[in-house]
Design an enzyme around this catalytic site. Structure first.
Site, PDB file in Angstrom:
ATOM      1  N   THR A  86      45.932  45.255  46.887  1.00  0.00           N
ATOM      2  CA  THR A  86      45.651  43.875  46.481  1.00  0.00           C
ATOM      3  C   THR A  86      44.438  43.775  45.563  1.00  0.00           C
ATOM      4  O   THR A  86      44.206  42.726  44.960  1.00  0.00           O
ATOM      5  CB  THR A  86      45.338  43.007  47.718  1.00  0.00           C
ATOM      6  OG1 THR A  86      44.220  43.611  48.396  1.00  0.00           O
ATOM      7  CG2 THR A  86      46.527  42.923  48.666  1.00  0.00           C
ATOM      8  N   CYS A 142      43.292  49.062  44.360  1.00  0.00           N
ATOM      9  CA  CYS A 142      43.968  49.271  45.650  1.00  0.00           C
ATOM     10  C   CYS A 142      45.199  48.357  45.636  1.00  0.00           C
ATOM     11  O   CYS A 142      45.573  47.856  44.580  1.00  0.00           O
ATOM     12  CB  CYS A 142      43.034  49.031  46.842  1.00  0.00           C
ATOM     13  SG  CYS A 142      42.559  47.325  47.139  1.00  0.00           S
ATOM     14  N   HIS A 146      22.127  34.104  32.543  1.00  0.00           N
ATOM     15  CA  HIS A 146      22.946  34.896  33.473  1.00  0.00           C
ATOM     16  C   HIS A 146      22.177  36.098  34.013  1.00  0.00           C
ATOM     17  O   HIS A 146      22.429  36.540  35.132  1.00  0.00           O
ATOM     18  CB  HIS A 146      24.234  35.338  32.783  1.00  0.00           C
ATOM     19  CG  HIS A 146      25.008  34.184  32.228  1.00  0.00           C
ATOM     20  ND1 HIS A 146      25.538  33.203  33.044  1.00  0.00           N
ATOM     21  CD2 HIS A 146      25.281  33.815  30.943  1.00  0.00           C
ATOM     22  CE1 HIS A 146      26.115  32.283  32.289  1.00  0.00           C
ATOM     23  NE2 HIS A 146      25.977  32.635  31.011  1.00  0.00           N
ATOM     24  N   HIS A 160      29.384  36.625  32.048  1.00  0.00           N
ATOM     25  CA  HIS A 160      28.456  35.908  32.924  1.00  0.00           C
ATOM     26  C   HIS A 160      27.940  36.743  34.091  1.00  0.00           C
ATOM     27  O   HIS A 160      26.816  36.526  34.538  1.00  0.00           O
ATOM     28  CB  HIS A 160      29.130  34.648  33.481  1.00  0.00           C
ATOM     29  CG  HIS A 160      29.245  33.550  32.462  1.00  0.00           C
ATOM     30  ND1 HIS A 160      29.558  32.253  32.787  1.00  0.00           N
ATOM     31  CD2 HIS A 160      29.090  33.566  31.102  1.00  0.00           C
ATOM     32  CE1 HIS A 160      29.585  31.507  31.680  1.00  0.00           C
ATOM     33  NE2 HIS A 160      29.325  32.286  30.642  1.00  0.00           N
ATOM     34  N   ASP A 175      43.214  54.027  45.515  1.00  0.00           N
ATOM     35  CA  ASP A 175      43.792  54.610  46.725  1.00  0.00           C
ATOM     36  C   ASP A 175      45.258  54.959  46.446  1.00  0.00           C
ATOM     37  O   ASP A 175      45.714  54.923  45.281  1.00  0.00           O
ATOM     38  CB  ASP A 175      43.594  53.686  47.941  1.00  0.00           C
ATOM     39  CG  ASP A 175      44.473  52.425  47.915  1.00  0.00           C
ATOM     40  OD1 ASP A 175      45.259  52.248  46.950  1.00  0.00           O
ATOM     41  OD2 ASP A 175      44.353  51.612  48.848  1.00  0.00           O
TER      42      ASP A 175
HETATM   43  C1  RB5 Z   1      46.746  49.989  51.672  1.00  0.00           C
HETATM   44  O1  RB5 Z   1      47.979  49.870  52.317  1.00  0.00           O
HETATM   45  C2  RB5 Z   1      46.161  48.626  51.377  1.00  0.00           C
HETATM   46  O2  RB5 Z   1      45.733  48.028  52.554  1.00  0.00           O
HETATM   47  C3  RB5 Z   1      45.028  48.746  50.400  1.00  0.00           C
HETATM   48  O3  RB5 Z   1      45.483  49.350  49.221  1.00  0.00           O
HETATM   49  C4  RB5 Z   1      44.388  47.445  49.927  1.00  0.00           C
HETATM   50  O4  RB5 Z   1      45.333  46.532  49.493  1.00  0.00           O
HETATM   51  C5  RB5 Z   1      43.403  46.833  50.831  1.00  0.00           C
HETATM   52  O5  RB5 Z   1      42.777  45.796  50.519  1.00  0.00           O
END
Ligand code: RB5
Length: 142
Positions: A67, A65, A133, A98, A8
């Site tokens: 996180t 993304c 596995h 695994h 993203d």
């Molecule tokens: C975008 O701001 C953020 O929410 C997205 O990249 C991600 O971290 C969501 O889990």
């Protein structure tokens, strides 16, 4: 082997660095992520990554993304996809050995680029161990 990469808006910079890095390792890279830092929705890009992986049986993917959490949740809703969110290289190795993970998820706002490169290299160069596995993966697919 083909490596699919998707992201993203939060992952554009990491994606660009990883495309160069993965190419330098000798893999063919297919970019299905956004190249724009304008806000987009990560489930859309998770779906693009997963569709490409399912089209290319032996492909592995990297999904990014902020996180890594949202995109990993989204990827794991797709049948046939096993996505592992990794913050260090040991988990990247184990999720291949695994879990036969076919998607590596990274958090661009969590993991520094040099560590991310090591995680990606480990993920791409580790084989699934099979054996007991495989039985567990079959259970997941059921
Ligand atoms: C975008 O701001 C953020 O929410 C997205 O990249 C991600 O971290 C969501 O889990």
């Amino acid at each position: 082997m083909k490596v699919i990469i998707g992201n993203d808006h939060s992952g554009v910079e990491m994606k660009n660095e990883l495309v160069k890095f993965i190419t330098s390792l000798g893999f063919e890279v297919c970019n299905v992520g956004t190249d724009d830092t304008k806000s987009v929705d990560y489930p859309v890009f998770a779906k693009k990554v997963c569709s490409k992986v399912l089209e290319n049986k032996d492909a592995l993917a990297v999904a990014i993304c902020g996180t890594g959490i949202g995109i990993s949740i989204a990827c794991n809703k797709v049948k046939g996809i096993r996505a592992g969110l990794c913050h260090e290289s040991f988990s990247a190795m184990m999720t291949r050995k695994h879990n036969n993970a076919n998607v590596l998820c990274l958090g661009a706002r969590v993991t520094g680029i040099e560590l991310a490169k090591d995680i990606v290299k480990t993920f791409l160069n580790t084989e699934f161990e099979g054996g007991r596995h495989q039985r567990r993966i079959d259970m997941l697919e059921d």
